[in-house]
Design an enzyme around this catalytic site. Structure first.
Site, PDB file in Angstrom:
ATOM      1  N   CYS A   1       0.814  -1.226   0.000  1.00 51.90           N
ATOM      2  CA  CYS A   1       0.000   0.000   0.000  1.00 51.90           C
ATOM      3  C   CYS A   1       0.846   1.274   0.000  1.00 51.90           C
ATOM      4  O   CYS A   1       0.332   2.359  -0.258  1.00 51.90           O
ATOM      5  CB  CYS A   1      -0.944   0.008   1.195  1.00 51.90           C
ATOM      6  SG  CYS A   1      -2.088  -1.364   1.176  1.00 51.90           S
TER       7      CYS A   1
ATOM      8  N   HIS B   1      -3.035   7.267   3.139  1.00 49.66           N
ATOM      9  CA  HIS B   1      -3.547   6.017   2.560  1.00 49.66           C
ATOM     10  C   HIS B   1      -4.892   5.720   3.218  1.00 49.66           C
ATOM     11  O   HIS B   1      -5.035   5.788   4.439  1.00 49.66           O
ATOM     12  CB  HIS B   1      -2.535   4.900   2.835  1.00 49.66           C
ATOM     13  CG  HIS B   1      -3.077   3.538   2.559  1.00 49.66           C
ATOM     14  ND1 HIS B   1      -3.794   3.251   1.429  1.00 49.66           N
ATOM     15  CD2 HIS B   1      -3.019   2.382   3.288  1.00 49.66           C
ATOM     16  CE1 HIS B   1      -4.155   1.979   1.457  1.00 49.66           C
ATOM     17  NE2 HIS B   1      -3.703   1.431   2.572  1.00 49.66           N
TER      18      HIS B   1
ATOM     19  N   ASN C   1     -10.419   0.221   0.779  1.00 47.54           N
ATOM     20  CA  ASN C   1      -8.954   0.299   0.733  1.00 47.54           C
ATOM     21  C   ASN C   1      -8.492  -0.190  -0.645  1.00 47.54           C
ATOM     22  O   ASN C   1      -8.550  -1.384  -0.937  1.00 47.54           O
ATOM     23  CB  ASN C   1      -8.386  -0.573   1.858  1.00 47.54           C
ATOM     24  CG  ASN C   1      -6.868  -0.582   1.881  1.00 47.54           C
ATOM     25  OD1 ASN C   1      -6.210  -0.191   0.908  1.00 47.54           O
ATOM     26  ND2 ASN C   1      -6.303  -1.035   2.988  1.00 47.54           N
TER      27      ASN C   1
HETATM   28  O1  UT7 Z   1      -3.778  -1.156   3.648  1.00 49.08           O
HETATM   29  C1  UT7 Z   1      -3.146  -2.252   4.215  1.00 49.08           C
HETATM   30  C2  UT7 Z   1      -3.166  -2.252   5.658  1.00 49.08           C
HETATM   31  N1  UT7 Z   1      -4.382  -2.768   6.230  1.00 49.08           N
HETATM   32  C3  UT7 Z   1      -4.991  -2.079   7.197  1.00 49.08           C
HETATM   33  O2  UT7 Z   1      -4.661  -0.961   7.454  1.00 49.08           O
HETATM   34  C4  UT7 Z   1      -6.074  -2.736   7.993  1.00 49.08           C
HETATM   35  C5  UT7 Z   1      -5.990  -2.280   9.434  1.00 49.08           C
HETATM   36  N2  UT7 Z   1      -6.964  -2.927  10.267  1.00 49.08           N
HETATM   37  C6  UT7 Z   1      -8.289  -2.653  10.210  1.00 49.08           C
HETATM   38  O3  UT7 Z   1      -8.752  -1.822   9.430  1.00 49.08           O
HETATM   39  C7  UT7 Z   1      -9.180  -3.330  11.204  1.00 49.08           C
HETATM   40  O4  UT7 Z   1      -8.383  -4.068  12.095  1.00 49.08           O
HETATM   41  C8  UT7 Z   1     -10.236  -4.282  10.568  1.00 49.08           C
HETATM   42  C9  UT7 Z   1     -11.284  -3.466   9.830  1.00 49.08           C
HETATM   43  C10 UT7 Z   1      -9.599  -5.256   9.610  1.00 49.08           C
HETATM   44  C11 UT7 Z   1     -10.963  -5.059  11.676  1.00 49.08           C
HETATM   45  O5  UT7 Z   1     -11.551  -4.141  12.595  1.00 49.08           O
HETATM   46  P1  UT7 Z   1     -11.266  -4.232  14.151  1.00 49.08           P
HETATM   47  O6  UT7 Z   1     -12.062  -3.198  14.770  1.00 49.08           O
HETATM   48  O7  UT7 Z   1      -9.775  -4.178  14.365  1.00 49.08           O
HETATM   49  O8  UT7 Z   1     -11.820  -5.632  14.492  1.00 49.08           O
HETATM   50  P2  UT7 Z   1     -11.092  -6.851  15.241  1.00 49.08           P
HETATM   51  O9  UT7 Z   1     -10.225  -7.593  14.291  1.00 49.08           O
HETATM   52  O10 UT7 Z   1     -10.498  -6.343  16.517  1.00 49.08           O
HETATM   53  O11 UT7 Z   1     -12.332  -7.753  15.595  1.00 49.08           O
HETATM   54  C12 UT7 Z   1     -13.347  -7.313  16.527  1.00 49.08           C
HETATM   55  C13 UT7 Z   1     -14.522  -8.285  16.434  1.00 49.08           C
HETATM   56  C14 UT7 Z   1     -14.076  -9.745  16.457  1.00 49.08           C
HETATM   57  O12 UT7 Z   1     -15.053 -10.479  17.113  1.00 49.08           O
HETATM   58  P3  UT7 Z   1     -14.853 -10.901  18.671  1.00 49.08           P
HETATM   59  O13 UT7 Z   1     -13.576 -11.681  18.697  1.00 49.08           O
HETATM   60  O14 UT7 Z   1     -14.750  -9.610  19.419  1.00 49.08           O
HETATM   61  O15 UT7 Z   1     -16.079 -11.711  18.938  1.00 49.08           O
HETATM   62  C15 UT7 Z   1     -14.062 -10.141  15.016  1.00 49.08           C
HETATM   63  O16 UT7 Z   1     -14.260 -11.502  14.809  1.00 49.08           O
HETATM   64  O17 UT7 Z   1     -15.179  -8.090  15.177  1.00 49.08           O
HETATM   65  C16 UT7 Z   1     -15.245  -9.345  14.483  1.00 49.08           C
HETATM   66  N3  UT7 Z   1     -15.163  -9.047  13.066  1.00 49.08           N
HETATM   67  C17 UT7 Z   1     -16.246  -8.786  12.319  1.00 49.08           C
HETATM   68  N4  UT7 Z   1     -17.553  -8.720  12.633  1.00 49.08           N
HETATM   69  C18 UT7 Z   1     -18.413  -8.416  11.642  1.00 49.08           C
HETATM   70  C19 UT7 Z   1     -14.044  -8.973  12.270  1.00 49.08           C
HETATM   71  N5  UT7 Z   1     -14.411  -8.662  11.018  1.00 49.08           N
HETATM   72  C20 UT7 Z   1     -15.762  -8.554  11.023  1.00 49.08           C
HETATM   73  C21 UT7 Z   1     -16.716  -8.251  10.037  1.00 49.08           C
HETATM   74  N6  UT7 Z   1     -18.013  -8.185  10.389  1.00 49.08           N
HETATM   75  N7  UT7 Z   1     -16.371  -7.997   8.764  1.00 49.08           N
END
Ligand code: UT7
Length: 327
Positions: free
Chosen positions: A111, A245, A275
């Site tokens: 990215c 980004h 993204n």
């Molecule tokens: O450009 C390249 C670089 N990439 C990035 O910059 C990505 C950076 N990271 C992010 O944008 C975020 O971490 C994500 C959008 C990928 C995920 O969001 P988050 O707020 O960090 O969620 P998390 O991974 O901490 O997960 C929180 C909860 C989890 O459930 P539990 O364990 O709390 O029950 C996940 O399983 O949200 C759940 N979860 C979802 N729920 C509904 C993860 N993805 C989803 C989803 N829909 N799509």
């Protein structure tokens, strides 16, 4: 003589993938996606629509806006993580379509690629080796997303952005670029063969530790911005626009908070594209121009991060490139 941005172009596929569409594929919801990422919809390339197709159209758009002839282009640098093939490069394919000449090559820094590409092309232009360079970020990320993995498939989208670079006038142009890499973070986001084929031969797919990338991102966006400003000898309070980004609206908001700048300075353009990796900065820059957020003499910062881990930032004094709203 500094290198200046003469125009910004873009091209996105006509296909749209909404949060509602994703609700039918994985256990997710429109509310979760909007609240946790800021994304409402993203573009999705057709099966036969490649990174080259998007890149060539974005390049044509940028050249047309600047009123420049494609055949006068004497350098093409394309950043992409989703080339049509390992070789030839997307840049070489685009060169053929434009009827351009001179060197053409791809850079791959995930990215952060667009900033790496700008930094490389800047050296050609400021060194007098190129007079009309096209720098492109083009991605068909939906082709390497696992649509069963809700942690990644809701985030990524397709698109391309391009800038034309040339010799600047007066004090306008690219005043600094800082680039970095820390390979020890390589396991936080990477592409590996999926489970849909014989062992080790499945369709490549993005794997990501979202939480850890998130933490890294919020820190590095602020840090790289300040480093590039220091190198350019420009004060943060003199910056009109920061174009980060577009990875996640919450990352952008957290970086703005760290820097102590508001939404009037920090561009958040993720809602309609998701993204798009190396395309996200030029796409957001083009939308900012269309919204009249930059005028001649303003200072702006382009800043990004990505797999590698990599990061980069450029400080630019805006020359006053022409604007056309329609792509
Ligand atoms: O450009 C390249 C670089 N990439 C990035 O910059 C990505 C950076 N990271 C992010 O944008 C975020 O971490 C994500 C959008 C990928 C995920 O969001 P988050 O707020 O960090 O969620 P998390 O991974 O901490 O997960 C929180 C909860 C989890 O459930 P539990 O364990 O709390 O029950 C996940 O399983 O949200 C759940 N979860 C979802 N729920 C509904 C993860 N993805 C989803 C989803 N829909 N799509």
């Amino acid at each position: 003589m500094l290198t200046s941005i003469k125009s910004v172009g873009s091209h996105v596929p006509s296909g749209i993938l909404t949060n509602a569409d994703l609700e039918k594929m994985v256990e997710t919801s429109d509310t979760w996606i909007r609240e946790r990422t800021g994304i409402v919809e993203r573009r999705i390339a057709a099966v036969d629509e490649s990174a080259t197709d998007l890149a060539a159209e974005a390049a044509r758009d940028a050249l047309a806006i600047a009123g420049l002839r494609p055949e006068d282009t004497d350098l093409i640098v394309c950043s992409t993580s989703t080339p049509d093939s390992m070789f030839p490069s997307v840049a070489s394919r685009v060169q053929d379509r434009l009827g351009a000449h001179g060197p053409a090559f791809d850079v791959q820094a995930a990215c952060t690629g667009f900033l790496y590409a700008i930094s490389v092309a800047d050296r050609f232009v400021s060194g007098g080796e190129a007079r009309q360079a096209v720098v492109i970020g083009s991605e068909t990320l939906t082709k390497i997303v696992n649509f069963k993995d809700r942690g990644t498939c809701v985030v990524f989208g397709d698109g391309a952005g391009a800038v034309v670079l040339g010799p600047g006038s007066g004090s306008a142009g690219i005043k600094s670029c800082v680039l970095g890499s820390d390979g020890s973070g390589g396991d936080l986001i990477y592409v590996a063969p999926g489970a849909d084929g014989p062992e080790g031969r499945g369709r490549p797919e993005i794997r990501m530790d979202g939480r850890r990338v998130f933490r890294f991102a919020t820190e590095i966006l602020a840090q790289a911005t300040l480093q590039a400003l220091e190198k350019a000898n420009v004060r943060l309070e003199d910056v009109k626009l920061i174009v980060p980004h577009q990875a996640n609206a919450r990352i952008i908001e957290a970086a703005a908070k760290r820097l102590g700048v508001g939404a009037d300075v920090m561009v958040n353009d993720i809602a309609n594209y998701g993204n798009t990796s190396t395309a996200s900065i030029p796409l957001a820059l083009k939308d900012s121009l269309a919204a009249g957020r930059l005028k001649r003499g303003d200072h702006l910062v382009l800043v990004g991060f990505g797999a590698g881990l990599t990061w980069g930032a450029c400080v630019i004094e805006w020359e006053g490139a022409p604007v056309r709203v329609a792509a």
